[in-house]
Design a protein around this motif. Structure first.
Motif, PDB file in Angstrom:
ATOM      1  N   LEU A 222      57.653  24.344  21.296  1.00 24.26           N
ATOM      2  CA  LEU A 222      58.022  23.092  21.945  1.00 24.26           C
ATOM      3  C   LEU A 222      56.925  22.047  21.775  1.00 24.26           C
ATOM      4  N   ILE A 223      55.681  22.479  21.824  1.00 19.94           N
ATOM      5  CA  ILE A 223      54.567  21.534  21.682  1.00 19.94           C
ATOM      6  C   ILE A 223      54.633  20.840  20.329  1.00 19.94           C
ATOM      7  N   ASP A 224      54.881  21.603  19.280  1.00 21.90           N
ATOM      8  CA  ASP A 224      54.986  21.006  17.938  1.00 21.90           C
ATOM      9  C   ASP A 224      56.165  20.037  17.871  1.00 21.90           C
ATOM     10  N   GLU A 225      57.259  20.381  18.533  1.00 21.04           N
ATOM     11  CA  GLU A 225      58.422  19.491  18.534  1.00 21.04           C
ATOM     12  C   GLU A 225      58.067  18.146  19.157  1.00 21.04           C
ATOM     13  N   VAL A 226      57.343  18.162  20.269  1.00 20.00           N
ATOM     14  CA  VAL A 226      56.950  16.923  20.934  1.00 20.00           C
ATOM     15  C   VAL A 226      55.957  16.149  20.065  1.00 20.00           C
ATOM     16  N   VAL A 227      55.006  16.840  19.461  1.00 22.22           N
ATOM     17  CA  VAL A 227      54.034  16.193  18.573  1.00 22.22           C
ATOM     18  C   VAL A 227      54.751  15.481  17.435  1.00 22.22           C
ATOM     19  N   ASN A 228      55.729  16.132  16.833  1.00 20.98           N
ATOM     20  CA  ASN A 228      56.464  15.539  15.712  1.00 20.98           C
ATOM     21  C   ASN A 228      57.262  14.314  16.151  1.00 20.98           C
ATOM     22  N   LEU A 229      57.862  14.368  17.335  1.00 22.57           N
ATOM     23  CA  LEU A 229      58.606  13.209  17.840  1.00 22.57           C
ATOM     24  C   LEU A 229      57.686  12.011  18.026  1.00 22.57           C
ATOM     25  N   LEU A 230      56.496  12.250  18.545  1.00 18.75           N
ATOM     26  CA  LEU A 230      55.532  11.164  18.734  1.00 18.75           C
ATOM     27  C   LEU A 230      55.030  10.639  17.391  1.00 18.75           C
ATOM     28  N   LYS A 231      54.855  11.537  16.433  1.00 18.58           N
ATOM     29  CA  LYS A 231      54.399  11.118  15.102  1.00 18.58           C
ATOM     30  C   LYS A 231      55.440  10.248  14.408  1.00 18.58           C
ATOM     31  N   ILE A 232      56.707  10.605  14.595  1.00 19.12           N
ATOM     32  CA  ILE A 232      57.781   9.805  14.001  1.00 19.12           C
ATOM     33  C   ILE A 232      57.781   8.396  14.571  1.00 19.12           C
ATOM     34  N   GLY A 233      57.314   8.269  15.808  1.00 19.83           N
ATOM     35  CA  GLY A 233      57.211   6.948  16.417  1.00 19.83           C
ATOM     36  C   GLY A 233      58.056   6.737  17.649  1.00 19.83           C
ATOM     37  N   TYR A 234      58.620   7.820  18.199  1.00 20.29           N
ATOM     38  CA  TYR A 234      59.454   7.656  19.385  1.00 20.29           C
ATOM     39  C   TYR A 234      58.577   7.458  20.619  1.00 20.29           C
ATOM     40  N   ASN A 235      58.944   6.455  21.415  1.00 20.10           N
ATOM     41  CA  ASN A 235      58.142   6.034  22.563  1.00 20.10           C
ATOM     42  C   ASN A 235      58.167   7.094  23.659  1.00 20.10           C
ATOM     43  N   LYS A 236      56.975   7.419  24.165  1.00 22.99           N
ATOM     44  CA  LYS A 236      56.903   8.431  25.226  1.00 22.99           C
ATOM     45  C   LYS A 236      57.566   7.960  26.516  1.00 22.99           C
ATOM     46  N   TYR A 237      57.792   6.652  26.632  1.00 24.66           N
ATOM     47  CA  TYR A 237      58.434   6.117  27.834  1.00 24.66           C
ATOM     48  C   TYR A 237      59.957   5.990  27.671  1.00 24.66           C
ATOM     49  N   GLY A 238      60.473   6.334  26.505  1.00 25.44           N
ATOM     50  CA  GLY A 238      61.906   6.235  26.273  1.00 25.44           C
ATOM     51  C   GLY A 238      62.683   7.238  27.108  1.00 25.44           C
ATOM     52  N   THR A 239      63.983   6.965  27.257  1.00 27.21           N
ATOM     53  CA  THR A 239      64.833   7.829  28.084  1.00 27.21           C
ATOM     54  C   THR A 239      64.774   9.276  27.636  1.00 27.21           C
ATOM     55  N   MET A 241      62.502  10.921  25.955  1.00 21.95           N
ATOM     56  CA  MET A 241      61.205  11.558  26.120  1.00 21.95           C
ATOM     57  C   MET A 241      60.839  11.771  27.586  1.00 21.95           C
ATOM     58  N   GLN A 242      61.679  11.277  28.484  1.00 24.65           N
ATOM     59  CA  GLN A 242      61.483  11.542  29.908  1.00 24.65           C
ATOM     60  C   GLN A 242      62.199  12.824  30.335  1.00 24.65           C
ATOM     61  N   ALA A 243      62.859  13.466  29.398  1.00 24.61           N
ATOM     62  CA  ALA A 243      63.585  14.693  29.715  1.00 24.61           C
ATOM     63  C   ALA A 243      62.628  15.798  30.113  1.00 24.61           C
ATOM     64  N   LEU A 244      63.143  16.736  30.910  1.00 22.59           N
ATOM     65  CA  LEU A 244      62.344  17.894  31.289  1.00 22.59           C
ATOM     66  C   LEU A 244      61.842  18.615  30.046  1.00 22.59           C
ATOM     67  N   GLY A 245      60.566  18.917  30.041  1.00 25.21           N
ATOM     68  CA  GLY A 245      59.963  19.612  28.921  1.00 25.21           C
ATOM     69  C   GLY A 245      59.193  18.702  28.003  1.00 25.21           C
ATOM     70  N   TYR A 246      59.629  17.457  27.887  1.00 27.81           N
ATOM     71  CA  TYR A 246      58.989  16.524  26.972  1.00 27.81           C
ATOM     72  C   TYR A 246      57.894  15.720  27.677  1.00 27.81           C
ATOM     73  N   LYS A 247      58.208  15.194  28.833  1.00 28.41           N
ATOM     74  CA  LYS A 247      57.212  14.431  29.576  1.00 28.41           C
ATOM     75  C   LYS A 247      56.018  15.313  29.946  1.00 28.41           C
ATOM     76  N   GLU A 248      56.277  16.536  30.359  1.00 29.51           N
ATOM     77  CA  GLU A 248      55.196  17.435  30.764  1.00 29.51           C
ATOM     78  C   GLU A 248      54.283  17.776  29.589  1.00 29.51           C
TER      79      GLU A 248
END
Length: 316
Positions: A222-239, A241-248
């Motif tokens: 899961l950590i790698d999945e979140v890292v890749n999403l941030l690398k792609i450029g998806y905003n951590k404040y987006g809807t 990325m506020q899902a359970l598992g991603y914000k934490e």
């Protein structure tokens, strides 16, 4: 003729996906997801999407349909899901709706007029700014004061729906829960609906399932999945990325908490979310509850539910 529609709901980690696939195999069905986070692409581990292998050839819809930076409303879900139900039925297959997002389920089984909910872009933007400064909990507590019913069904991380509830009250003076209750009195006659609810009599057993699922998500990268999403450029404040598992995990990556603290926080929040899901689904008067821990095995549970359904709707 009303379309036969099977809906399977329940708290997270209760086994909905596995059961739905087995029922779809037996009754020649196809599955429509009712999960507000599984609609997003690239978010697989944290949303517990079923893999291609797990689907066993059963078609799944309303999964991976929008980018993580795209807003997606319950009205849009309704607009897309209903034609899918029609198409599945026209092909002489059973439509099966599966998921834990109560609003998505409501949009199908009730006649809901979303146009009556007034909106204001400036007001929403102002609330987003407040949340960025004071935190989601601040808005969540405001919601508690004006609409405790909606408050009890949402999570502070579900910022979009919290803001929506505040917005409706601000511009109509009426809580969004009142609108929903009015809508809920009008059952959608287009469907002959049977609803199955999965739950556990022993709440601690469910909580252990949740904890195990979180541990599995971490193990499955899961950590790698979140890292890749941030690398792609998806905003951590987006809807999304506020899902359970991603914000934490974002908070862990930013050094705000240790990995152990992030995992513990995710487990606690997921348990609370499961409690809210159960509360929501208990409001359905026609739901048929099956308690997983009443059965010695999944096979026994599956056979019992299949037998029950045979007396409710003719799927074949």
């Amino acid at each position: 003729m009303a379309i036969p529609l099977l809906i399977i709901v329940g708290p997270t980690a209760s086994g909905k996906s596995r059961l739905s696939i087995e029922i779809a195999k037996f009754y020649n069905g196809e599955i429509i997801s009712a999960d507000s986070m599984q609609i997003y692409k690239y978010m697989n581990i944290g949303t517990a999407k079923v893999t291609d292998e797990e689907r066993q050839g059963i078609p799944h819809y309303m999964i991976d349909i929008v980018e993580p930076n795209v807003k997606f409303s319950v009205a849009e879900y309704e607009k897309m899901a209903k034609p899918l139900i029609d198409d599945i039925f026209k092909r002489r297959k059973l439509p099966i709706v599966v998921g834990g997002t109560g609003l998505y389920v409501d949009s199908l089984i009730y006649i809901m007029n979303f146009s009556e909910y007034i909106g204001n872009d400036d007001f929403r933007s102002a609330l987003k700014n407040i949340a960025s400064v004071l935190g989601n909990e601040y808005l969540f507590e405001r919601l508690k004061m004006i609409d405790p019913k909606t408050y009890s069904k949402l999570h502070p991380n579900d910022l979009r729906r919290v803001i929506r509830a505040l917005e409706v009250y601000q511009f109509t003076g009426i809580p969004i829960s009142v609108y929903q209750e009015l809508s809920n009195k009008r059952i959608n006659p287009d469907y002959n609906t049977v609803m199955i609810g999965l739950n556990y009599r022993n709440r601690e057993t469910l909580y252990k399932k949740i904890d195990d699922r979180v541990d599995a998500m971490i193990k499955n990268n899961l950590i790698d999945e979140v890292v890749n999403l941030l690398k792609i450029g998806y905003n951590k404040y987006g809807t999304s990325m506020q899902a359970l598992g991603y914000k934490e995990i974002v908070e862990y990556l930013e050094g705000k908490v240790s990995l152990e603290e992030a995992i513990a926080d995710l487990k606690t929040k997921t348990r609370r979310y499961a409690k809210r899901q159960i509360t929501w689904f208990k409001s359905y008067e026609t739901i048929n509850w099956f308690y997983v821990d009443d059965y010695s095995s999944f096979e026994d549970l599956k056979k019992n539910i299949i037998s029950f359904l045979a007396g409710k709707l003719k799927f074949k």
